[in-house]
Design a protein around this motif. Structure first.
Motif, PDB file in Angstrom:
ATOM      1  N   ILE A  27      -2.334  13.881  -2.767  1.00  9.66           N
ATOM      2  CA  ILE A  27      -1.283  13.093  -2.103  1.00  9.66           C
ATOM      3  C   ILE A  27      -1.388  13.228  -0.586  1.00  9.66           C
ATOM      4  O   ILE A  27      -1.279  12.244   0.151  1.00  9.66           O
ATOM      5  CB  ILE A  27       0.096  13.530  -2.621  1.00  9.66           C
ATOM      6  N   TYR A  28      -1.616  14.437  -0.093  1.00  5.24           N
ATOM      7  CA  TYR A  28      -1.799  14.649   1.339  1.00  5.24           C
ATOM      8  C   TYR A  28      -2.982  13.849   1.869  1.00  5.24           C
ATOM      9  O   TYR A  28      -2.895  13.165   2.896  1.00  5.24           O
ATOM     10  CB  TYR A  28      -2.020  16.137   1.633  1.00  5.24           C
ATOM     11  N   HIS A  29      -4.094  13.959   1.158  1.00  6.37           N
ATOM     12  CA  HIS A  29      -5.310  13.267   1.603  1.00  6.37           C
ATOM     13  C   HIS A  29      -5.150  11.751   1.538  1.00  6.37           C
ATOM     14  O   HIS A  29      -5.744  11.026   2.352  1.00  6.37           O
ATOM     15  CB  HIS A  29      -6.501  13.726   0.771  1.00  6.37           C
ATOM     16  N   PHE A  30      -4.370  11.290   0.565  1.00  7.25           N
ATOM     17  CA  PHE A  30      -4.081   9.858   0.489  1.00  7.25           C
ATOM     18  C   PHE A  30      -3.317   9.417   1.741  1.00  7.25           C
ATOM     19  O   PHE A  30      -3.573   8.339   2.308  1.00  7.25           O
ATOM     20  CB  PHE A  30      -3.274   9.550  -0.769  1.00  7.25           C
ATOM     21  N   GLY A  31      -2.387  10.251   2.172  1.00  5.16           N
ATOM     22  CA  GLY A  31      -1.661   9.954   3.405  1.00  5.16           C
ATOM     23  C   GLY A  31      -2.579   9.897   4.609  1.00  5.16           C
ATOM     24  O   GLY A  31      -2.450   9.008   5.480  1.00  5.16           O
ATOM     25  N   GLU A  32      -3.548  10.841   4.682  1.00  6.65           N
ATOM     26  CA  GLU A  32      -4.506  10.820   5.787  1.00  6.65           C
ATOM     27  C   GLU A  32      -5.360   9.559   5.745  1.00  6.65           C
ATOM     28  O   GLU A  32      -5.704   8.987   6.787  1.00  6.65           O
ATOM     29  CB  GLU A  32      -5.408  12.057   5.705  1.00  6.65           C
ATOM     30  N   LEU A  33      -5.697   9.134   4.538  1.00 11.33           N
ATOM     31  CA  LEU A  33      -6.470   7.892   4.391  1.00 11.33           C
ATOM     32  C   LEU A  33      -5.687   6.702   4.944  1.00 11.33           C
ATOM     33  O   LEU A  33      -6.253   5.829   5.624  1.00 11.33           O
ATOM     34  CB  LEU A  33      -6.808   7.680   2.914  1.00 11.33           C
ATOM     35  N   LEU A  34      -4.378   6.656   4.650  1.00  7.93           N
ATOM     36  CA  LEU A  34      -3.554   5.553   5.143  1.00  7.93           C
ATOM     37  C   LEU A  34      -3.499   5.557   6.662  1.00  7.93           C
ATOM     38  O   LEU A  34      -3.573   4.501   7.307  1.00  7.93           O
ATOM     39  CB  LEU A  34      -2.140   5.669   4.562  1.00  7.93           C
ATOM     40  N   LYS A  35      -3.385   6.745   7.278  1.00  3.84           N
ATOM     41  CA  LYS A  35      -3.395   6.824   8.739  1.00  3.84           C
ATOM     42  C   LYS A  35      -4.717   6.340   9.318  1.00  3.84           C
ATOM     43  O   LYS A  35      -4.759   5.628  10.323  1.00  3.84           O
ATOM     44  CB  LYS A  35      -3.115   8.267   9.189  1.00  3.84           C
ATOM     45  N   ASP A  36      -5.811   6.761   8.667  1.00  5.45           N
ATOM     46  CA  ASP A  36      -7.137   6.367   9.152  1.00  5.45           C
ATOM     47  C   ASP A  36      -7.347   4.859   9.070  1.00  5.45           C
ATOM     48  O   ASP A  36      -8.091   4.280   9.877  1.00  5.45           O
ATOM     49  CB  ASP A  36      -8.226   7.076   8.352  1.00  5.45           C
ATOM     50  N   MET A  37      -6.710   4.219   8.093  1.00  4.94           N
ATOM     51  CA  MET A  37      -6.899   2.777   7.879  1.00  4.94           C
ATOM     52  C   MET A  37      -5.792   1.942   8.516  1.00  4.94           C
ATOM     53  O   MET A  37      -5.621   0.766   8.184  1.00  4.94           O
ATOM     54  CB  MET A  37      -6.954   2.479   6.371  1.00  4.94           C
ATOM     55  N   SER A  38      -5.019   2.530   9.429  1.00  2.94           N
ATOM     56  CA  SER A  38      -3.882   1.827  10.036  1.00  2.94           C
ATOM     57  C   SER A  38      -4.306   0.562  10.776  1.00  2.94           C
ATOM     58  O   SER A  38      -3.527  -0.387  10.911  1.00  2.94           O
ATOM     59  CB  SER A  38      -3.127   2.755  10.986  1.00  2.94           C
ATOM     60  N   GLN A  39      -5.518   0.531  11.264  1.00  2.44           N
ATOM     61  CA  GLN A  39      -5.989  -0.643  12.011  1.00  2.44           C
ATOM     62  C   GLN A  39      -6.564  -1.725  11.098  1.00  2.44           C
ATOM     63  O   GLN A  39      -7.063  -2.736  11.578  1.00  2.44           O
ATOM     64  CB  GLN A  39      -7.044  -0.220  13.032  1.00  2.44           C
ATOM     65  N   TYR A  40      -6.471  -1.491   9.797  1.00  2.00           N
ATOM     66  CA  TYR A  40      -6.962  -2.477   8.829  1.00  2.00           C
ATOM     67  C   TYR A  40      -5.814  -2.868   7.899  1.00  2.00           C
ATOM     68  O   TYR A  40      -5.789  -2.494   6.720  1.00  2.00           O
ATOM     69  CB  TYR A  40      -8.127  -1.925   8.007  1.00  2.00           C
ATOM     70  N   PRO A  41      -4.806  -3.620   8.395  1.00  3.29           N
ATOM     71  CA  PRO A  41      -3.605  -3.926   7.593  1.00  3.29           C
ATOM     72  C   PRO A  41      -3.906  -4.686   6.315  1.00  3.29           C
ATOM     73  O   PRO A  41      -3.199  -4.553   5.321  1.00  3.29           O
ATOM     74  CB  PRO A  41      -2.745  -4.753   8.562  1.00  3.29           C
ATOM     75  N   TRP A  42      -4.930  -5.501   6.312  1.00  2.00           N
ATOM     76  CA  TRP A  42      -5.268  -6.257   5.086  1.00  2.00           C
ATOM     77  C   TRP A  42      -5.754  -5.342   3.952  1.00  2.00           C
ATOM     78  O   TRP A  42      -5.720  -5.719   2.795  1.00  2.00           O
ATOM     79  CB  TRP A  42      -6.304  -7.321   5.395  1.00  2.00           C
ATOM     80  N   ILE A  43      -6.198  -4.165   4.334  1.00  2.67           N
ATOM     81  CA  ILE A  43      -6.594  -3.175   3.325  1.00  2.67           C
ATOM     82  C   ILE A  43      -5.413  -2.300   2.959  1.00  2.67           C
ATOM     83  O   ILE A  43      -5.231  -1.898   1.808  1.00  2.67           O
ATOM     84  CB  ILE A  43      -7.747  -2.292   3.862  1.00  2.67           C
ATOM     85  N   LEU A  44      -4.559  -2.032   3.938  1.00  2.83           N
ATOM     86  CA  LEU A  44      -3.489  -1.055   3.803  1.00  2.83           C
ATOM     87  C   LEU A  44      -2.475  -1.422   2.726  1.00  2.83           C
ATOM     88  O   LEU A  44      -2.042  -0.566   1.952  1.00  2.83           O
ATOM     89  CB  LEU A  44      -2.780  -0.908   5.155  1.00  2.83           C
ATOM     90  N   ASN A  45      -2.067  -2.694   2.660  1.00  2.00           N
ATOM     91  CA  ASN A  45      -1.035  -3.102   1.710  1.00  2.00           C
ATOM     92  C   ASN A  45      -1.407  -2.767   0.277  1.00  2.00           C
ATOM     93  O   ASN A  45      -0.610  -2.210  -0.478  1.00  2.00           O
ATOM     94  CB  ASN A  45      -0.775  -4.613   1.847  1.00  2.00           C
TER      95      ASN A  45
END
Length: 857
Positions: free
Chosen positions: A656-674
């Motif tokens: 779960i922690y690492h998933f959160g880090e992944l979301l932060k890393d992908m913040s500049q890719y909103p089409w992937i983030l959703n």
């Protein structure tokens, strides 16, 4: 007088009937030679019994044993009578002397006639001739010359008779040849001549036995089915056999087939212990000469080696010991594997006798590679390992516990220092090194420890280093107390690392061959899963010292494969090494396949492998270029989802922690983030109620990231002082309805799966979540979909937990109301926006869940 005697001897033998008729005219000499009269009387009776057995239906083996007993009795009686000169002296007149001589010859002829009849019926009974030689040697008072004449005569008869048969059963030829060959060097020239002649006939029989089809063809072409003469070169062969031991062994080796030649060798081996020194010496000479040129035809090598071991243990003489050890050396030339396997099959530690045999086996320098190959084959075994089946084992003993590898290690301590083995040791250094490292690993298991904690593998490894010019490595390991630590089970992997590291530190010249062999082992795969650990440790350390990160692709692909090795220890070692490459991860040629192999490790059954895979992946992602990272982000996220529901709390929280880090890393890719957020949203919400605090904290951490990236007003509700699960769920659902309405049906589907969870807190949380999702998204659902949800919630109404039952009743009731209001899909499409605004503004908490309820779970 001599002319008359020779003429009588050249005539055909008298039959038993003729002898009986002649006895009437001999009756007058009964008183002067009673022993002769008794002999012929008994011989007539014995002959009748032998021939009657020959015509009976008695079992062939019993028949032969009975006949042999009768003939032995006749033999001892016939050849114990006085010599011809003494018999003639018994007569008082010339006529009496002549009659006595005739009687004497008749006795011998009758005995010979009995043998001829037996052999004419069955060549198997040539074995009697072998027994006659044994009887003759037991008592030198017998008429040995006459015995040899009869044996020669019978063999002559058989050599002519042999051509009539389509097949020949004469298994005694090897043993008989051994006995005759020794008599070819008798101090009596007459015996020597008869023995040599007998050998000629025997070899001709053996030749016919080997090539009977060719003989049959010759008979058919000539049209002659009578008795064919022995080849014309008999006299020449006779001269050869009388003059040269080398010729005897040459003819015997070339003529006798393997089974018979083995009998020949075995008989000579047994005669080495003869009390007659001359016989023992001749047997020794013949044995060595035979094996010098024909050892490749000898079978039953294990039996011969075992017999040699027993004879050496019986305090044999110096000469005999030298011969026996020489036999080992000669056998190793043609059958190294059989000899070595037998030498391994004795109790450990090896005694002095066995050490002598090892030295003899190692004295043949050109066989060193074959010996070492066989030992390496044995070292593939695991000490103490039970054999699967007695039929599958190639061992001489019936011991099912395999201690051969221990014996092989001790043998190396003897063989490796031999100067003639230097080249072979250099050739097989990598194989020996790794085989002994594996044996050290096996021997470190206390359950497999033999008495006195004998570590021959350790000693052999030290000998190998010293014999390979690596004395400094040995001394360095001694200073590090490595050798003494090998007797301990703990930290064995560290000691393997020490050996590899020390070899590398001293730039051992065998590095290229060793690396190539380790690579070959790694590609082919070891015999046992536990072997992989030693190979990986050794291989990794060598690469670390001679290559910079990242490793060349041909090596890196091995680590990629090892990530998902069946042995968890191998997987962890590989992941540790890959993690160390994080600073240069962007230089790796095929980085995508490397990362995917780590993701595959998430599905391992071993918890520590999963944890190492999570840590390794996170470390690599921190250095990975964004282009590659973003292209794999969806795959990475989907690999995290199952781990969020893992049975181990540590793995759940880390995922779960690492998933959160992944979301932060992908913040500049909103089409992937959703898509990534909604894919993991259900477990993130439900595990807020996890009984393990670390998991709940991880969920809050990651949900705050989700709220931040998606601009949700949820973050303040996730703080500990404001936290209320139902309010968090309600807030998230409202935000979903506003910004991600299309994902609600998928989230409902994900939540339904948790209703059947074995964990109470998950069932409770999922009932609440699905209630809100359905309430707020009811305008998006068809009646059929509501019916499915009613079926799913129905079993929960009977849950063992009363709180869950109460929550399920509320949810079930709401579903029923929704179902009645939904008339068709058309109405849903027209009014869903209107209903959405009403629900969003007016919806209050459905369950009124107290703040402290979560703490009571």
């Amino acid at each position: 007088m001599k002319t008359r005697k020779n003429l009588r001897h050249s005539k055909d033998k008298e039959t038993g009937l003729q002898t009986l008729q002649s006895s009437v005219k001999w009756h007058h000499i009964v008183n002067s030679a009673p022993s002769l009269w008794d002999a012929i009387s008994r011989l007539l009776s014995d002959q009748a019994m032998v021939l009657s057995l020959n015509s009976s239906f008695v079992d062939p083996l019993l028949q032969f044993e009975s006949q042999l007993n009768i003939i032995e009795s006749s033999f001892k009686m016939v050849f114990a009578i006085p010599s011809l000169e003494k018999v003639r002296e018994m007569g008082t007149s010339e006529d009496d002397k002549e009659d006595l001589e005739n009687l004497y010859q008749s006795i011998l002829n009758m005995f010979e006639e009995t043998l001829l009849i037996l052999v004419s019926k069955d060549f198997y009974k040539l074995q009697i001739l072998k027994d006659m030689i044994i009887w003759m040697n037991e008592d030198t008072s017998y008429l040995q010359e006459r015995v040899m004449m009869i044996i020669s005569s019978v063999l002559s008869f058989a050599s002519k008779k042999v051509k009539r048969y389509a097949s020949i059963d004469a298994p005694c030829l090897g043993v008989l040849a051994a006995e005759l060959s020794l008599l070819c060097f008798h101090n009596d020239p007459l015996i020597t001549h008869q023995a040599s002649l007998g050998m000629c006939y025997l070899l001709w029989i053996a030749k016919c036995q080997n090539d009977i089809e060719e003989i049959k063809s010759t008979m058919c072409n000539s049209g002659n089915h009578g008795l064919l003469p022995v080849p014309s070169d008999t006299e020449f062969l006779l001269m050869d056999l009388q003059q040269d031991k080398t010729k005897i062994t040459q003819y015997v080796g070339q003529t006798l087939k393997p089974s018979l030649l083995t009998d020949f060798v075995w008989s000579l081996l047994m005669r080495l212990s003869s009390s007659n020194c001359v016989t023992a010496f001749e047997a020794s000479t013949m044995l060595k000469m035979t094996l010098e040129y024909h050892a490749h035809k000898v079978t039953m090598v294990s039996k011969i080696v075992d017999a040699i071991y027993k004879q050496l243990c019986e305090h044999s003489s110096h000469v005999m010991r030298h011969t026996l050890l020489r036999v080992i050396t000669l056998l190793i030339r043609s059958s190294p594997k059989k000899v070595i396997f037998q030498l391994m099959d004795y109790p450990i530690p090896a005694d002095n006798t066995l050490l002598l045999m090892w030295q003899a086996a190692g004295s043949e320098s050109r066989m060193a590679p074959h010996v070492l190959k066989t030992i390496l084959l044995i070292l593939k075994g695991k000490p103490g390992e039970m054999q699967d089946s007695l039929m599958e084992r190639r061992r001489f003993s019936l011991d099912t516990t395999n201690m051969m590898p221990v014996a092989a290690s001790q043998a190396l301590c003897t063989l490796l220092p031999i100067s003639s083995y230097k080249r072979a040791v250099a050739e097989f250094f990598p194989q020996l090194l790794m085989a002994l490292m594996l044996q050290l690993f096996y021997s470190s298991d206390l359950r497999l420890m033999i008495k006195d904690r004998l570590f021959y593998a350790r000693d052999a490894l030290r000998v190998l280093l010293n014999c390979s010019g690596l004395q400094k490595v040995d001394m360095a390991l001694k200073k590090k107390n490595c050798w003494n630590q090998f007797s301990q089970v703990l930290s064995h992997h560290h000691r393997v690392y020490l050996v590899a590291k020390t070899l590398s530190d001293y730039n051992f010249p065998q590095f290229p061959e060793t690396l190539h062999y380790l690579y070959k082992l790694s590609v082919e795969g070891p015999r046992r899963s536990e072997d992989s650990v030693i190979i990986v440790i050794f291989f990794t350390e060598l690469l670390n010292n001679f290559f910079k990160d990242p490793f060349p692709e041909e090596f890196l692909v091995l680590f990629r494969n090892w990530v998902n090795d069946p042995n968890p220890a191998v997987s962890k070692l590989s992941l540790q090494k890959i993690a160390s490459m994080a600073p240069v991860i962007n230089k790796v040629e095929n980085v995508r396949s490397l990362l995917i192999s780590i993701l595959d490790a998430f599905f391992s059954k071993d918890k520590t492998v999963i944890i190492w895979a999570l840590l390794t992946l996170r470390k690599l992602l921190g250095k990975l270029n964004k282009v590659t990272y973003s292209s794999l982000s969806t795959r990475i996220a989907s690999s995290y989802y199952p781990l969020m529901d893992h049975s181990n709390g540590g793995i759940r929280s880390m995922a779960i922690y690492h998933f959160g880090e992944l979301l932060k890393d992908m913040s500049q890719y909103p089409w992937i983030l959703n898509d990534m957020v909604t894919g993991g949203l259900v477990p993130l919400i439900l595990f807020l109620e996890d009984t393990e605090i670390r998991v709940a904290k991880a969920c809050k951490y990651t949900l705050k990231i989700c709220a931040s990236e998606l601009n949700w007003s949820t973050s303040y509700l996730l703080k500990d002082k404001h936290h209320n699960f139902e309010l968090v769920v309600l807030n998230i659902c409202k935000n979903l309805l506003i910004s991600h309405e299309s994902y609600i049906t998928n989230l409902i589907s994900d939540t339904l799966g948790f209703l059947r969870s074995s964990r109470i807190y998950l069932r409770r949380a999922s009932v609440i979540l699905i209630g809100y999702l359905t309430k707020l998204g009811s305008h998006l659902l068809l009646r059929e979909e509501i019916e499915v949800m009613l079926d799913a919630i129905d079993p929960v109404l009977r849950d063992e937990d009363p709180v869950i039952r109460e929550l399920a009743e509320i949810t079930y009731r709401d579903f029923k109301e929704m179902s009645l209001k939904l008339t068709s899909s058309n109405f849903k499409q027209i009014f869903r926006r209107l209903f959405s605004l009403i629900y969003l503004k007016k919806l209050k908490p459905l369950y009124n869940w107290p703040d402290n309820l979560a703490d009571s779970l």
